[in-house]
Design a protein around this motif. Sequence first.
Motif, PDB file in Angstrom:
ATOM      1  N   LEU A  24      22.279  39.299  38.521  1.00  0.00           N
ATOM      2  CA  LEU A  24      22.624  38.461  37.380  1.00  0.00           C
ATOM      3  C   LEU A  24      22.103  39.072  36.076  1.00  0.00           C
ATOM      4  N   ILE A  25      20.943  39.733  36.143  1.00  0.00           N
ATOM      5  CA  ILE A  25      20.421  40.435  34.971  1.00  0.00           C
ATOM      6  C   ILE A  25      21.333  41.601  34.613  1.00  0.00           C
ATOM      7  N   LEU A  26      21.725  42.368  35.607  1.00  0.00           N
ATOM      8  CA  LEU A  26      22.624  43.500  35.348  1.00  0.00           C
ATOM      9  C   LEU A  26      23.948  43.031  34.767  1.00  0.00           C
ATOM     10  N   ALA A  27      24.462  41.928  35.331  1.00  0.00           N
ATOM     11  CA  ALA A  27      25.727  41.384  34.828  1.00  0.00           C
ATOM     12  C   ALA A  27      25.567  40.877  33.400  1.00  0.00           C
ATOM     13  N   GLY A  28      24.454  40.162  33.157  1.00  0.00           N
ATOM     14  CA  GLY A  28      24.242  39.601  31.831  1.00  0.00           C
ATOM     15  C   GLY A  28      23.980  40.643  30.774  1.00  0.00           C
ATOM     16  N   ILE A  29      23.202  41.668  31.125  1.00  0.00           N
ATOM     17  CA  ILE A  29      22.798  42.660  30.130  1.00  0.00           C
ATOM     18  C   ILE A  29      23.984  43.484  29.651  1.00  0.00           C
ATOM     19  N   THR A  30      25.033  43.607  30.470  1.00  0.00           N
ATOM     20  CA  THR A  30      26.204  44.355  30.033  1.00  0.00           C
ATOM     21  C   THR A  30      26.997  43.603  28.976  1.00  0.00           C
ATOM     22  N   THR A  31      26.830  42.269  28.900  1.00  0.00           N
ATOM     23  CA  THR A  31      27.577  41.488  27.904  1.00  0.00           C
ATOM     24  C   THR A  31      27.142  41.818  26.479  1.00  0.00           C
ATOM     25  N   PRO A  32      25.840  41.724  26.124  1.00  0.00           N
ATOM     26  CA  PRO A  32      25.458  42.129  24.774  1.00  0.00           C
ATOM     27  C   PRO A  32      25.598  43.623  24.531  1.00  0.00           C
ATOM     28  N   LEU A  33      25.640  44.409  25.613  1.00  0.00           N
ATOM     29  CA  LEU A  33      25.832  45.839  25.432  1.00  0.00           C
ATOM     30  C   LEU A  33      27.202  46.141  24.838  1.00  0.00           C
ATOM     31  N   ILE A  34      28.175  45.250  25.075  1.00  0.00           N
ATOM     32  CA  ILE A  34      29.485  45.420  24.433  1.00  0.00           C
ATOM     33  C   ILE A  34      29.311  45.406  22.924  1.00  0.00           C
ATOM     34  N   GLY A  35      28.659  44.337  22.418  1.00  0.00           N
ATOM     35  CA  GLY A  35      28.435  44.255  20.977  1.00  0.00           C
ATOM     36  C   GLY A  35      27.542  45.365  20.483  1.00  0.00           C
ATOM     37  N   ALA A  36      26.554  45.739  21.293  1.00  0.00           N
ATOM     38  CA  ALA A  36      25.646  46.807  20.890  1.00  0.00           C
ATOM     39  C   ALA A  36      26.379  48.132  20.755  1.00  0.00           C
ATOM     40  N   VAL A  37      27.218  48.454  21.744  1.00  0.00           N
ATOM     41  CA  VAL A  37      27.974  49.712  21.691  1.00  0.00           C
ATOM     42  C   VAL A  37      29.003  49.671  20.569  1.00  0.00           C
ATOM     43  N   ASP A  38      29.685  48.517  20.401  1.00  0.00           N
ATOM     44  CA  ASP A  38      30.645  48.391  19.303  1.00  0.00           C
ATOM     45  C   ASP A  38      29.961  48.647  17.965  1.00  0.00           C
ATOM     46  N   THR A  39      28.778  48.024  17.794  1.00  0.00           N
ATOM     47  CA  THR A  39      28.041  48.202  16.544  1.00  0.00           C
ATOM     48  C   THR A  39      27.587  49.653  16.376  1.00  0.00           C
ATOM     49  N   ALA A  40      27.124  50.258  17.473  1.00  0.00           N
ATOM     50  CA  ALA A  40      26.658  51.644  17.409  1.00  0.00           C
ATOM     51  C   ALA A  40      27.798  52.607  17.129  1.00  0.00           C
ATOM     52  N   VAL A  41      28.967  52.342  17.733  1.00  0.00           N
ATOM     53  CA  VAL A  41      30.120  53.220  17.535  1.00  0.00           C
ATOM     54  C   VAL A  41      30.598  53.178  16.088  1.00  0.00           C
ATOM     55  N   VAL A  42      30.806  51.977  15.541  1.00  0.00           N
ATOM     56  CA  VAL A  42      31.259  51.893  14.151  1.00  0.00           C
ATOM     57  C   VAL A  42      30.143  52.287  13.198  1.00  0.00           C
ATOM     58  N   GLY A  43      28.888  52.228  13.681  1.00  0.00           N
ATOM     59  CA  GLY A  43      27.767  52.671  12.857  1.00  0.00           C
ATOM     60  C   GLY A  43      27.786  54.169  12.595  1.00  0.00           C
ATOM     61  N   ARG A  44      28.589  54.903  13.391  1.00  0.00           N
ATOM     62  CA  ARG A  44      28.738  56.341  13.174  1.00  0.00           C
ATOM     63  C   ARG A  44      29.787  56.651  12.111  1.00  0.00           C
ATOM     64  N   LEU A  45      30.534  55.634  11.705  1.00  0.00           N
ATOM     65  CA  LEU A  45      31.499  55.816  10.625  1.00  0.00           C
ATOM     66  C   LEU A  45      30.765  55.805   9.289  1.00  0.00           C
ATOM     67  N   PRO A  46      31.293  56.471   8.262  1.00  0.00           N
ATOM     68  CA  PRO A  46      30.559  56.613   7.003  1.00  0.00           C
ATOM     69  C   PRO A  46      30.468  55.336   6.171  1.00  0.00           C
ATOM     70  N   ASP A  47      31.342  54.342   6.423  1.00  0.00           N
ATOM     71  CA  ASP A  47      31.407  53.150   5.582  1.00  0.00           C
ATOM     72  C   ASP A  47      30.643  51.997   6.231  1.00  0.00           C
ATOM     73  N   PRO A  48      29.561  51.498   5.617  1.00  0.00           N
ATOM     74  CA  PRO A  48      28.824  50.366   6.197  1.00  0.00           C
ATOM     75  C   PRO A  48      29.656  49.096   6.280  1.00  0.00           C
ATOM     76  N   SER A  49      30.767  49.024   5.522  1.00  0.00           N
ATOM     77  CA  SER A  49      31.650  47.861   5.591  1.00  0.00           C
ATOM     78  C   SER A  49      32.242  47.692   6.982  1.00  0.00           C
ATOM     79  N   SER A  50      32.422  48.796   7.695  1.00  0.00           N
ATOM     80  CA  SER A  50      32.980  48.711   9.041  1.00  0.00           C
ATOM     81  C   SER A  50      32.024  47.993   9.992  1.00  0.00           C
ATOM     82  N   ILE A  51      30.714  48.240   9.821  1.00  0.00           N
ATOM     83  CA  ILE A  51      29.724  47.520  10.627  1.00  0.00           C
ATOM     84  C   ILE A  51      29.779  46.034  10.295  1.00  0.00           C
TER      85      ILE A  51
END
Length: 444
Positions: A24-51
């Motif tokens: 259940l921890i493994l299942a749950g921890i992957t849920t916020p990882l979606i938002g975390a990875v999304d934020t990290a991926v767009v965080g590599r773009l030059p415009d902070p507006s994308s974040i």
Amino acid sequence: MNIVVAKEKAAFSNRQYVALAFPLILAGITTPLIGAVDTAVVGRLPDPSSIGGVAIGAVIFNTMYWLLGFLRVSTSGFTAQAQGSNNTNETILTLLRPMIIAIIFSLLFIIFQKPILHIALNVIGGSEAVSSFASTYFSIRVWGAPFILMSYVFIGWLIGMGKVRLSLATQLVMNLMNIVLSIVFVLVFGLGVAGVAYATLISEISAVLFGGFIIARHNKIGFSNVKWGMILDPEPLMKMIKVNRDLFLRTVCLLIMTGIFTSKGASMGEVTLAANAILLQIHYIIAYFIGGFANASSILTGRSIGGKDSLLFRRAINLSGIWGLGTAVILASLILFFGGNVVGLFTSITTVRDMAIDNLVWMVIFPFVGFWGLQLEGIFSGATDAKSIRDSIFLALLVFLLIIWLFEPTLQNQGIWLAFVLFSLGRSFFLSLYLPKLQRLHFS
């Protein structure tokens, strides 16, 4: 009585609890990882507006889907109780009844998508560039509404049945696919914010197809015994509706808090909004990690009430406290010593990173003030006592609003985080006051 329930009645050890909680921890921890990875991926773009755009888009969907979060929570509780009482037909009905609600609301979200987006952007605010990115993100992801809501029901039912590995598999299909596709669509194909949204949509569809397949495969006989009249039986249907109503109102309180928090950050500029978005992603990871133990406690509580087993109920409370506190200590220590490195994974923008690190202390405090409230929500959800959850969250919201009013004008962003942490503390304190009543109600 099956072997698993018999063992629980005899005793439930720390080892058994961790074995139940770990998937259940493994299942749950992957849920916020979606938002975390999304934020990290767009965080590599030059415009902070994308974040900021993805952050606001995520808030909109969190608002929509958190309002329907009771589909997972109540389904899990009702299912665990049905299994604890060895009622085979009722375990199937606890899956089918909330499916009706999921379908109705998902269609409403799609039909009224333009007004929802317009109202949300006006309420949250943000610059024109941020709103443009948020609109792109929303207009793609909204088509996943039927799939994400049905997945809530599937996952809640699997958790309530104690089929934690199948629940883990369903969530991993959705979340890991989302992570991989986000990286590919944004960093390889250069699709930007739209790529993040398409990745989420595809993963949500895949999860429902997978979850529906494994549920149907393992429960062919049970479904054949169920008739429409049983699904629409007024007494259990009204009980489900009342519990879901209270969980809905509980979520409204949470979303008012989150909406005000995000709006206040947005009013302080794009850098503050982006920094707060990163810290919130860290908070979600912490909360979902602790939530894995809360889900395990929910299963034990539901079975204890369904089977009238007061020993198992008390054991669930003890295990919740022990493992919740231990997890809080570990997570707070990791943030204290490695928090700066974690923030660096989310963005390469210096101003955003520095502001996030300046406010990182709140993520060290949060596990200690928030873990017991999260654990108690698991216990009360397993008991399908949503009224106490609703009332305690409302009181915590009043604390949040008072602190915002008193301290935000002078402390600015620090004042916002102070209100957030005291809200979490109030959530833990107020719900603990209802615990003796819960025990008397079911085991007196």
